[in-house]
Motif scaffolding. Sequence first.
Motif, PDB file in Angstrom:
ATOM      1  N   VAL A  31       0.835  -1.202   0.000  1.00 17.89           N
ATOM      2  CA  VAL A  31       0.000   0.000   0.000  1.00 17.89           C
ATOM      3  C   VAL A  31       0.872   1.255   0.000  1.00 17.89           C
ATOM      4  N   VAL A  32       1.858   1.298   0.891  1.00 20.60           N
ATOM      5  CA  VAL A  32       2.719   2.468   1.015  1.00 20.60           C
ATOM      6  C   VAL A  32       3.498   2.719  -0.275  1.00 20.60           C
ATOM      7  N   GLU A  33       3.903   1.650  -0.941  1.00 19.43           N
ATOM      8  CA  GLU A  33       4.716   1.793  -2.151  1.00 19.43           C
ATOM      9  C   GLU A  33       3.913   1.657  -3.442  1.00 19.43           C
ATOM     10  N   ASP A  34       2.612   1.830  -3.373  1.00 22.34           N
ATOM     11  CA  ASP A  34       1.812   1.833  -4.600  1.00 22.34           C
ATOM     12  C   ASP A  34       2.437   2.842  -5.570  1.00 22.34           C
ATOM     13  N   PRO A  35       2.655   2.451  -6.827  1.00 21.65           N
ATOM     14  CA  PRO A  35       3.364   3.327  -7.770  1.00 21.65           C
ATOM     15  C   PRO A  35       2.725   4.700  -7.949  1.00 21.65           C
ATOM     16  N   ARG A  36       1.428   4.802  -7.673  1.00 22.65           N
ATOM     17  CA  ARG A  36       0.749   6.095  -7.859  1.00 22.65           C
ATOM     18  C   ARG A  36       1.167   7.119  -6.805  1.00 22.65           C
ATOM     19  N   TRP A  37       1.605   6.654  -5.638  1.00 29.43           N
ATOM     20  CA  TRP A  37       1.937   7.587  -4.553  1.00 29.43           C
ATOM     21  C   TRP A  37       3.156   7.149  -3.756  1.00 29.43           C
ATOM     22  N   ALA A  38       4.044   6.400  -4.373  1.00 28.39           N
ATOM     23  CA  ALA A  38       5.208   5.869  -3.650  1.00 28.39           C
ATOM     24  C   ALA A  38       6.093   6.968  -3.076  1.00 28.39           C
ATOM     25  N   ASP A  39       6.083   8.152  -3.697  1.00 28.83           N
ATOM     26  CA  ASP A  39       6.925   9.252  -3.215  1.00 28.83           C
ATOM     27  C   ASP A  39       6.293  10.036  -2.069  1.00 28.83           C
ATOM     28  N   VAL A  40       5.042   9.754  -1.743  1.00 30.74           N
ATOM     29  CA  VAL A  40       4.325  10.532  -0.737  1.00 30.74           C
ATOM     30  C   VAL A  40       4.706  10.112   0.676  1.00 30.74           C
ATOM     31  N   PHE A  41       4.849   8.798   0.907  1.00 34.66           N
ATOM     32  CA  PHE A  41       5.000   8.302   2.269  1.00 34.66           C
ATOM     33  C   PHE A  41       6.440   7.931   2.597  1.00 34.66           C
ATOM     34  N   ASP A  42       6.829   8.305   3.806  1.00 28.28           N
ATOM     35  CA  ASP A  42       8.180   8.048   4.303  1.00 28.28           C
ATOM     36  C   ASP A  42       8.204   6.972   5.378  1.00 28.28           C
ATOM     37  N   GLY A  43       7.057   6.381   5.641  1.00 24.67           N
ATOM     38  CA  GLY A  43       7.020   5.350   6.657  1.00 24.67           C
ATOM     39  C   GLY A  43       5.609   4.933   6.981  1.00 24.67           C
ATOM     40  N   ILE A  44       5.488   4.133   8.040  1.00 26.54           N
ATOM     41  CA  ILE A  44       4.209   3.568   8.445  1.00 26.54           C
ATOM     42  C   ILE A  44       4.056   3.710   9.953  1.00 26.54           C
ATOM     43  N   ASP A  45       2.834   3.951  10.379  1.00 30.64           N
ATOM     44  CA  ASP A  45       2.495   4.034  11.800  1.00 30.64           C
ATOM     45  C   ASP A  45       1.381   3.041  12.079  1.00 30.64           C
ATOM     46  N   ILE A  46       1.508   2.309  13.163  1.00 27.06           N
ATOM     47  CA  ILE A  46       0.498   1.331  13.568  1.00 27.06           C
ATOM     48  C   ILE A  46      -0.192   1.847  14.820  1.00 27.06           C
ATOM     49  N   ASP A  47      -1.502   1.997  14.744  1.00 31.79           N
ATOM     50  CA  ASP A  47      -2.296   2.465  15.883  1.00 31.79           C
ATOM     51  C   ASP A  47      -3.231   1.334  16.307  1.00 31.79           C
ATOM     52  N   TRP A  48      -2.692   0.402  17.085  1.00 30.55           N
ATOM     53  CA  TRP A  48      -3.426  -0.782  17.534  1.00 30.55           C
ATOM     54  C   TRP A  48      -3.995  -0.491  18.919  1.00 30.55           C
ATOM     55  N   GLU A  49      -5.320  -0.376  18.998  1.00 24.17           N
ATOM     56  CA  GLU A  49      -5.980  -0.075  20.264  1.00 24.17           C
ATOM     57  C   GLU A  49      -6.892  -1.231  20.685  1.00 24.17           C
ATOM     58  N   TYR A  50      -6.385  -2.235  21.491  1.00 26.54           N
ATOM     59  CA  TYR A  50      -5.037  -2.303  22.081  1.00 26.54           C
ATOM     60  C   TYR A  50      -4.592  -3.751  22.045  1.00 26.54           C
ATOM     61  N   PRO A  51      -3.288  -4.010  21.841  1.00 36.64           N
ATOM     62  CA  PRO A  51      -2.812  -5.392  21.815  1.00 36.64           C
ATOM     63  C   PRO A  51      -3.007  -6.084  23.161  1.00 36.64           C
ATOM     64  N   ASN A  52      -3.616  -7.266  23.096  1.00 41.16           N
ATOM     65  CA  ASN A  52      -3.843  -8.102  24.282  1.00 41.16           C
ATOM     66  C   ASN A  52      -4.670  -7.374  25.349  1.00 41.16           C
ATOM     67  N   ALA A  53      -5.522  -6.442  24.915  1.00 38.50           N
ATOM     68  CA  ALA A  53      -6.365  -5.682  25.842  1.00 38.50           C
ATOM     69  C   ALA A  53      -7.599  -5.205  25.068  1.00 38.50           C
ATOM     70  N   CYS A  54      -8.437  -4.427  25.715  1.00 37.44           N
ATOM     71  CA  CYS A  54      -9.705  -4.020  25.117  1.00 37.44           C
ATOM     72  C   CYS A  54      -9.710  -2.554  24.720  1.00 37.44           C
ATOM     73  N   GLY A  55     -10.219  -2.289  23.525  1.00 39.82           N
ATOM     74  CA  GLY A  55     -10.544  -0.957  23.066  1.00 39.82           C
ATOM     75  C   GLY A  55     -11.990  -0.988  22.610  1.00 39.82           C
ATOM     76  N   LEU A  56     -12.253  -0.666  21.328  1.00 36.30           N
ATOM     77  CA  LEU A  56     -13.592  -0.847  20.785  1.00 36.30           C
ATOM     78  C   LEU A  56     -13.956  -2.326  20.785  1.00 36.30           C
ATOM     79  N   THR A  57     -12.942  -3.173  20.532  1.00 37.33           N
ATOM     80  CA  THR A  57     -13.073  -4.617  20.664  1.00 37.33           C
ATOM     81  C   THR A  57     -11.961  -5.116  21.577  1.00 37.33           C
ATOM     82  N   CYS A  58     -12.060  -6.343  22.007  1.00 34.08           N
ATOM     83  CA  CYS A  58     -11.048  -6.919  22.892  1.00 34.08           C
ATOM     84  C   CYS A  58     -10.152  -7.867  22.111  1.00 34.08           C
ATOM     85  N   ASP A  59      -8.846  -7.757  22.332  1.00 35.29           N
ATOM     86  CA  ASP A  59      -7.859  -8.579  21.646  1.00 35.29           C
ATOM     87  C   ASP A  59      -7.270  -9.592  22.623  1.00 35.29           C
TER      88      ASP A  59
END
Length: 608
Positions: free
Chosen positions: A364-392
């Motif tokens: 996704v980040v390196e899709d040829p249409r926008w590969a120059d736009v993104f410099d990285g990735i951020d993961i917003d997991w709410e929350y690993p092994n705990a509960c947010g909107l759903t429980c993991d």
Amino acid sequence: MRFRHRAAAGFATLLLPFAGLVGLASPAQAATSATATYAKTQEWGSGFEGKWTVKNTGTTTINTWTVEWDFPSGTKVTSAWDATVTSSGDHWTAKNNGWNGTLAPGASVSFGFNGSGTGSPTGCKLNGGSCDGTSVPGDAAPSAPGTPTASNVTDTSVRLSWSAATDDKGIKNYDVLRDGARVATVTGTSYTDSGLAKGTDYSYTVQARDTADQTGPASGAVKVRTTGSTEEPPPTTGDKVKLGYFTEWGVYGRNYHVKNLVTSGSAAKITHINYSFGNVKNGQCTVDDTFAAYEKAYTADQSVSGTADTWDQPLRGNFNQLRQLKAKYPHIKVLYSFGGWTYSGGFGQAAQNPAAFAKSCKQVVEDPRWADVFDGIDIDWEYPNACGLTCDTSGPAAFKNLSQALRAEFGSNYLVTAAITADGSSGGKIDAADYGGAAQYLDWYNVMTYDYFGAFDADGPTAPHSPLTSYPGIPQAGFNSADAIAKLKSKGVPSAKLLLGIGFYGRGWTGVTQSAPGGTATGPAPGTYEPGIEDYKVLKNSCPANGTIAGTAYAHCGNNWWSYDTPATINSKMAWAKSQGLGGAFFWEFSGDTSNGELVSAIDGGLR
């Protein structure tokens, strides 16, 4: 991020016809007819997404439209896009925006909203006419005012004047639009716009509204460039990270676009942007709202570069605007953030095959249409092994394994970061996952040091939602920034990999009689988009801060009680962050700030 507004285009299901909406023609034309359909496009828990589509079925042009309907008690609109939606009790009214009021014969337009409750709309009207497809309102929309002329241009202001519009019922007032967004409503034919950035291009149009509250077409546009140096030195932002979240759905109801980062002056004062949010489906990263991300067309005056999008260019939307922003401000890095409160339910499946997940994200980040736009990735997991909107229940090692796979896939040339819980309580969410072990694979953590307290506890006690430190009477031990940062350090996370979180919004209660924190309440205070939540740019005027507690401001106005950060409290928090050796700060999110970027300026100045 604690709260999310879903504002994607969606697909139509459960199509409910509301026939016979009536359009208005110009005075020299006969009235025309129109139809409307309502679709409930998505549902989740007690919430849903709805969409109205208005179609001109007549032979003459419609210049403006207003759709009205009733919801049963308990059902309401919480946010909307592509129309201005207001309510009086259970009666709802949607008016066209400046750019989508005109419908040629056969043309159609849609607007959407997020809602809560289970009811369906009834009593539909368009422009005051009945919904049988035959009614003909007797008056017409106003004409377009004359194209504004600009005078008295300074570094920060401009005076605009225009010739009056005409209407058979009389003109009530005029909306002044800057870069497509309304900045004022006036009764006369002139207005002075202030608070502008020097050496910056703006475009102004004007729309008239008649005594029947019908809005006419926009005038021609006048382009204005404020005075001041156009050859400013490149920004010097210091060595701290200054990161803001840009929400994909903000281009709808909030009318907040990438260009606002330029006009507010914020682009020169930040170092990174997290574009939020990509979705996590079937264990893979995916673009969420493709229209907002790379299809939406921008006019010349709406775009960062001043160049209009064309129908056949390979990339439009937010991604193209971010590309233009990076060309103008090469120091800015952009990360694609996946997950968030709404989409974290997909991480459990992703954790079952971390390598496959990481590979999908890079695609996704390196899709040829926008590969120059993104410099990285951020993961917003709410929350690993705990509960947010759903429980993991992925286990304590899942987050570390996912982080390791992302680093292995993206390598050292990309930024890999994560937004994480700030629950510093004993046995709380920080203790539920191996954040210490995962830190070696990540460039930094966005520690979400806000949303500790709020009207999700409807009866209180009132408490600051983003306390920097503990204080006597705090409702929950460990629910403060200092305790969260200390716990993460104790688990081996380097100070330089921790960013302090700032909310550009407040949380509030109503039914509060006590000014000091700790009072009882009866429910959430009214908010523009969601009960119990309001942007700083609104609260600074509607409920000014009159106290501080634990490094955060609070305000008691009437029977409402709010807590939020101000430039002064942010400055103190930034001083604390520097004293702790933190890597910088981040905030949720740009559109909550004032039009001249007060809070971004406070972060920038405080971290220098």
